[in-house]
Design a protein around this motif. Structure first.
Motif, PDB file in Angstrom:
ATOM      1  N   ARG A 252      19.940  -6.945   1.634  1.00 41.30           N
ATOM      2  CA  ARG A 252      20.276  -5.654   2.002  1.00 41.30           C
ATOM      3  C   ARG A 252      21.466  -5.439   2.904  1.00 41.30           C
ATOM      4  N   PRO A 253      21.825  -4.324   3.220  1.00 44.24           N
ATOM      5  CA  PRO A 253      23.140  -4.047   4.119  1.00 44.24           C
ATOM      6  C   PRO A 253      22.589  -3.854   5.578  1.00 44.24           C
ATOM      7  N   ASN A 254      21.545  -3.620   6.033  1.00 42.14           N
ATOM      8  CA  ASN A 254      21.048  -3.300   7.483  1.00 42.14           C
ATOM      9  C   ASN A 254      19.823  -3.868   7.569  1.00 42.14           C
ATOM     10  N   ASN A 255      19.563  -3.896   9.075  1.00 43.56           N
ATOM     11  CA  ASN A 255      18.175  -4.397   9.545  1.00 43.56           C
ATOM     12  C   ASN A 255      17.419  -3.076  10.032  1.00 43.56           C
ATOM     13  N   PRO A 256      16.431  -2.403   9.234  1.00 43.32           N
ATOM     14  CA  PRO A 256      15.669  -1.480   9.740  1.00 43.32           C
ATOM     15  C   PRO A 256      14.991  -1.665  11.103  1.00 43.32           C
ATOM     16  N   ALA A 257      14.643  -2.777  11.445  1.00 42.76           N
ATOM     17  CA  ALA A 257      13.955  -3.114  12.537  1.00 42.76           C
ATOM     18  C   ALA A 257      14.784  -3.448  13.894  1.00 42.76           C
ATOM     19  N   ALA A 258      15.909  -3.272  13.708  1.00 42.98           N
ATOM     20  CA  ALA A 258      17.061  -3.767  14.832  1.00 42.98           C
ATOM     21  C   ALA A 258      17.112  -2.609  15.975  1.00 42.98           C
TER      22      ALA A 258
ATOM     23  N   LEU B   8       1.035  -1.210  -0.068  1.00 41.14           N
ATOM     24  CA  LEU B   8      -0.010  -0.106   0.001  1.00 41.14           C
ATOM     25  C   LEU B   8       0.680   1.272   0.021  1.00 41.14           C
ATOM     26  N   ALA B   9       1.991   1.199   0.700  1.00 41.67           N
ATOM     27  CA  ALA B   9       2.864   2.357   0.717  1.00 41.67           C
ATOM     28  C   ALA B   9       3.920   2.207  -0.321  1.00 41.67           C
ATOM     29  N   ARG B  10       3.827   1.557  -1.278  1.00 44.53           N
ATOM     30  CA  ARG B  10       4.630   1.146  -2.453  1.00 44.53           C
ATOM     31  C   ARG B  10       6.100   1.152  -2.078  1.00 44.53           C
ATOM     32  N   LEU B  11       6.431   0.363  -1.146  1.00 42.48           N
ATOM     33  CA  LEU B  11       7.870   0.324  -0.707  1.00 42.48           C
ATOM     34  C   LEU B  11       8.059  -1.200  -0.911  1.00 42.48           C
ATOM     35  N   GLY B  12       9.609  -1.429  -0.601  1.00 41.43           N
ATOM     36  CA  GLY B  12       9.987  -2.729  -1.102  1.00 41.43           C
ATOM     37  C   GLY B  12      10.719  -3.213   0.139  1.00 41.43           C
ATOM     38  N   ALA B  13      10.746  -4.565   0.496  1.00 45.08           N
ATOM     39  CA  ALA B  13      11.454  -4.918   1.502  1.00 45.08           C
ATOM     40  C   ALA B  13      12.989  -4.649   1.626  1.00 45.08           C
ATOM     41  N   ILE B  14      13.632  -4.613   0.263  1.00 42.00           N
ATOM     42  CA  ILE B  14      14.893  -4.401   0.019  1.00 42.00           C
ATOM     43  C   ILE B  14      15.333  -2.961   0.413  1.00 42.00           C
TER      44      ILE B  14
ATOM     45  N   ALA C 148      12.437   4.523   9.475  1.00 46.34           N
ATOM     46  CA  ALA C 148      11.228   5.392   9.594  1.00 46.34           C
ATOM     47  C   ALA C 148      10.204   4.744   9.010  1.00 46.34           C
ATOM     48  N   ASP C 149      10.413   3.807   7.983  1.00 46.26           N
ATOM     49  CA  ASP C 149       9.278   3.234   7.173  1.00 46.26           C
ATOM     50  C   ASP C 149       8.760   2.092   8.244  1.00 46.26           C
ATOM     51  N   VAL C 150       9.500   1.553   9.060  1.00 42.82           N
ATOM     52  CA  VAL C 150       8.917   0.391   9.896  1.00 42.82           C
ATOM     53  C   VAL C 150       8.538   1.230  11.071  1.00 42.82           C
ATOM     54  N   GLY C 151       8.723   2.446  11.205  1.00 42.99           N
ATOM     55  CA  GLY C 151       8.104   3.136  12.463  1.00 42.99           C
ATOM     56  C   GLY C 151       6.507   3.443  11.866  1.00 42.99           C
TER      57      GLY C 151
END
Length: 331
Positions: free
Chosen positions: A109-115, A57-63, A68-71
């Motif tokens: 991907r290089p990092n974990n946005p939820a860590a 719905l947000a037109r985002l990709g997990a990669i 901020a998106d996870v937030g």
């Protein structure tokens, strides 16, 4: 195409976006091979599906998704029309974190946005609440409603309290798990949350209920296997599911007028009663199948009156000792 082996079957029809996403599909299949319970696997699949719906719905990709998106995803969970508990949000965040950790390991991907950064604040504050248990009035209302239940349901209620069983442990009991001569239940590792087998006792009164239920069970068939059988037309003589058991307890709670009563309440009440009876915290942890004593502490429900009595008794001893010491000084 390689064979998709899994310990428990994945309901791909319940998570269509996960099934179509190559990385999400691979991650969930990996989880199924870890020996997770079917309930945990189902919860993981539903949580990952919700996350992928948000990304779509947000037109985002997990990669490419950012912290901020996870937030924003988490904020949406907390601001929705349907109230989502803190525990559920924590579970969904865990799934997102594990999924992105997998993407990192795969070099996607290089990092974990939820860590959670070392020493930094968690994305969602964790709330610790005392579990609810019924007072005496609630308990008598529940018992009155339980008297209207069939012998199978009354036996299940008795075992749930007597042995402090989780609903999956209760519904997964087999005929061979019972040792009537010693009144012992074997809780198999595969049905437990911590994957640790244990043996727990049950009372003589529960044993009498069990005998009555076993007599009734013989009218359904003589085959051994699952102990508690469904008698509905759709699932006749199949093992009763955790969902059916939850529905039974919900209906009982509504009849009793005690809406907060759930399948887990009897476990909370059992562990609390053991604490009141003077059991050591380590003994209760072993009985409950907890890996950590800290987990047991969250389950044990000491009322304000209990604590007041303990404080009064302790202060009385201190006061008596001080009076004695003063008397000795005066001699």
């Amino acid at each position: 195409m390689p064979v998709e082996f899994s310990v428990h079957a994945i309901r791909w029809d319940r998570c269509p976006l996960v099934s179509l996403d190559v990385h999400a599909h691979a991650w969930l299949l990996l989880q199924s091979r870890r020996g997770l319970s079917s309930n945990t696997l189902d919860a993981y699949s539903r949580a990952l599906e919700r996350y992928l719906v948000f990304l779509k719905l947000a037109r985002l990709g997990a990669i490419s998704v950012t912290r901020a998106d996870v937030g924003l995803y988490l904020a949406g969970l907390q601001a929705g029309e349907v109230t989502v508990s803190n525990a559920t949000i924590q579970q969904r965040l865990t799934v997102v974190r594990l999924f992105h950790a997998y993407l990192m390991e795969e070099g996607v991907r290089p990092n974990n946005p939820a860590a959670q950064p070392g020493g930094g604040r968690a994305m969602v504050a964790r709330h610790y609440r005392l579990p609810w248990i019924p007072n005496e009035e609630d308990w008598h209302r529940i018992l009155a409603a339980a008297r209207q239940e069939c012998v199978r349901n009354r036996t299940m209620l008795a075992f749930a309290y007597d042995a402090g069983l989780r609903r999956e442990e209760l519904c997964s009991l087999q005929s061979s798990d019972i040792d009537p001569s010693r009144r012992i239940l074997r809780i198999r590792a595969e049905s437990t949350k911590g994957r640790r087998e244990r043996a727990v006792p049950y009372s003589a009164s529960s044993g009498e209920l069990l005998l009555r239920y076993l007599e009734h069970r013989r009218t359904l068939g003589s085959k051994r296997g699952p102990l508690f059988l469904s008698e509905s037309r759709r699932n006749y003589t199949e093992p009763i599911s955790i969902w059916s058991w939850s529905k039974i307890v919900l209906q009982l709670a509504r009849r009793a007028g005690v809406e907060r009563f759930s399948t887990h309440t009897l476990r909370h009440l059992c562990l609390t009663d053991l604490a009141h009876a003077g059991w050591d915290i380590h003994e209760i942890a072993t009985f409950a199948g907890h890996r950590s004593v800290q987990t047991t502490l969250l389950y044990i429900h000491l009322s304000g009156r209990d604590l007041s009595l303990k404080l009064a008794a302790g202060m009385a001893q201190i006061h008596a000792r001080r009076v004695q010491m003063l008397a000795e000084v005066a001699q």
